[in-house]
Design an enzyme around this catalytic site. Structure first.
Site, PDB file in Angstrom:
ATOM      1  N   HIS A 206       0.819 -90.744 -64.427  1.00 23.36           N
ATOM      2  CA  HIS A 206      -0.337 -90.536 -63.544  1.00 23.36           C
ATOM      3  C   HIS A 206      -0.483 -91.658 -62.531  1.00 23.36           C
ATOM      4  O   HIS A 206      -1.409 -92.460 -62.623  1.00 23.36           O
ATOM      5  CB  HIS A 206      -1.611 -90.420 -64.375  1.00 23.36           C
ATOM      6  CG  HIS A 206      -1.681 -89.145 -65.141  1.00 23.36           C
ATOM      7  ND1 HIS A 206      -1.393 -87.923 -64.593  1.00 23.36           N
ATOM      8  CD2 HIS A 206      -2.010 -88.892 -66.424  1.00 23.36           C
ATOM      9  CE1 HIS A 206      -1.559 -86.981 -65.496  1.00 23.36           C
ATOM     10  NE2 HIS A 206      -1.915 -87.542 -66.621  1.00 23.36           N
TER      11      HIS A 206
ATOM     12  N   GLU B 112      -1.026 -84.369 -71.854  1.00 31.46           N
ATOM     13  CA  GLU B 112      -0.558 -84.777 -73.193  1.00 31.46           C
ATOM     14  C   GLU B 112      -1.146 -83.846 -74.260  1.00 31.46           C
ATOM     15  O   GLU B 112      -0.431 -83.397 -75.171  1.00 31.46           O
ATOM     16  CB  GLU B 112      -0.973 -86.225 -73.487  1.00 31.46           C
ATOM     17  CG  GLU B 112      -0.506 -86.671 -74.868  1.00 31.46           C
ATOM     18  CD  GLU B 112      -1.015 -88.055 -75.266  1.00 31.46           C
ATOM     19  OE1 GLU B 112      -1.102 -88.945 -74.392  1.00 31.46           O
ATOM     20  OE2 GLU B 112      -1.319 -88.240 -76.459  1.00 31.46           O
TER      21      GLU B 112
ATOM     22  N   HIS C  57      -5.834 -82.140 -70.519  1.00 26.27           N
ATOM     23  CA  HIS C  57      -4.927 -83.242 -70.151  1.00 26.27           C
ATOM     24  C   HIS C  57      -3.508 -82.848 -70.565  1.00 26.27           C
ATOM     25  O   HIS C  57      -3.304 -82.216 -71.606  1.00 26.27           O
ATOM     26  CB  HIS C  57      -5.356 -84.536 -70.861  1.00 26.27           C
ATOM     27  CG  HIS C  57      -4.539 -85.728 -70.459  1.00 26.27           C
ATOM     28  ND1 HIS C  57      -3.283 -85.968 -70.975  1.00 26.27           N
ATOM     29  CD2 HIS C  57      -4.781 -86.721 -69.571  1.00 26.27           C
ATOM     30  CE1 HIS C  57      -2.808 -87.083 -70.429  1.00 26.27           C
ATOM     31  NE2 HIS C  57      -3.700 -87.559 -69.568  1.00 26.27           N
TER      32      HIS C  57
END
Ligand code: SF4
Length: 297
Positions: free
Chosen positions: A39, A123, A121
């Site tokens: 990110h 992940e 998100h």
């Protein structure tokens, strides 16, 4: 202005390894990075300069070689890529892979899997896409979804603050005292180190700058923690985001950075801060001498 650095800050080994892998491949052959590798906008640009393309969905991939994000990719998605003839290079951090392994173990024990993390998100998506059922929680209100689950297995997104994770696990145990709850701590060590170092830094500095992109979860969490610790806090993605007026009354500023922030960006922010005058001593000393003259001292 004096700049005090946190004992632990900036890029972690997982992000460095992912960037090295993707840059190495991009210099040799046409390659597509699926999703954001890490990110940070600067890293994305560096990869594009080296020739890498970016795709958000499998349908958008235009090269045979594909690099998978450091945040981890589900088995389901990897199988799809292989069945469509893509050659994949997995840049997943081993500490994210550890979360996938922990969830698989808890599920094999017959537990309902719970991920403490940010819904949506990348992940968390990578972890839950392989599961038949799962609950993602981030606030105590989310725990209502666990009513009636006799066996529960809990893991955490690697970049969540440990304090928040432990308080949610305790709240879960209080709310469901008869449930058999097993928790595996999967918050990664670099995240813990940066959060602990920030606590020490906040004891010395009342103003803190966090360097990290707006989509970086761990940078955001560092900024949240600094605010919670009572520091006036600014999160910036690059040196140009700094505004001198933020520091007019400041002698010393604390500096930390998220795990996806490149060293070069941190160095630029640090030099820019050091070149700022900070508190305007000329005004306070002029005021002081005027007071001294008036009072005859
Ligand atoms: Fe790995 Fe933690 Fe870095 Fe994520 S933040 S890449 S889990 S070391």
């Amino acid at each position: 202005m004096e700049v005090r650095l946190a004992d632990h800050f900036g890029m972690c080994f997982g992000v460095r390894d992912a960037i090295d892998l993707a840059l190495g491949l991009a210099r040799e052959q046409p390659v597509t990075v699926l999703g954001e590798l890490v990110h940070n906008e600067e890293v994305v640009q560096e990869l594009e300069t080296a020739g890498a393309r970016h795709a958000h969905e499998v349908d958008e991939i235009a090269t045979q070689t594909v690099v998978l994000t450091a945040h981890g990719t589900s088995k389901r998605r990897q199988l799809r890529l292989h069945s469509e003839g893509f050659v994949t290079h997995d840049a997943a951090c081993p500490l994210v892979t550890r979360v996938h392994t922990a969830v698989a173990k808890l599920t094999a024990e017959g537990r309902h899997p719970v991920v403490i993390g940010q819904q949506g998100h990348v992940e968390v998506q990578g972890i839950i896409e392989d599961l038949e059922e799962c609950t993602v929680v981030l606030h105590e209100d989310d725990l209502a979804a666990l009513a009636g689950k006799p066996r529960i297995g809990v893991v955490a997104q690697t970049t969540q603050p440990l304090e928040l994770v432990l308080s949610l696990v305790n709240a879960m145990r209080r709310r469901y005292p008869r449930a058999d709850i097993r928790f595996i701590d999967t918050v990664c060590q670099p995240t813990k180190d940066r959060q602990e170092a920030l606590r020490r830094l906040a004891a010395e500095c009342s103003v803190v700058v966090v360097v990290g992109g707006p989509t970086s979860n761990n940078s955001r969490k560092l900024a949240e923690l600094a605010r919670k610790l009572g520091c006036r806090t600014y999160q910036v993605a690059r040196a140009d985001d700094l505004k001198p007026e933020w520091f007019r009354d400041v002698d010393r500023v604390g500096l930390t950075a998220g795990t996806s922030t490149p060293d070069r960006v941190i160095d630029e922010v640090r030099s820019r801060l050091e070149s700022m005058p900070g508190r305007d001593h000329s005004r306070s000393s002029a005021k002081q001498s005027a007071t001294s003259v008036l009072s005859g001292h």
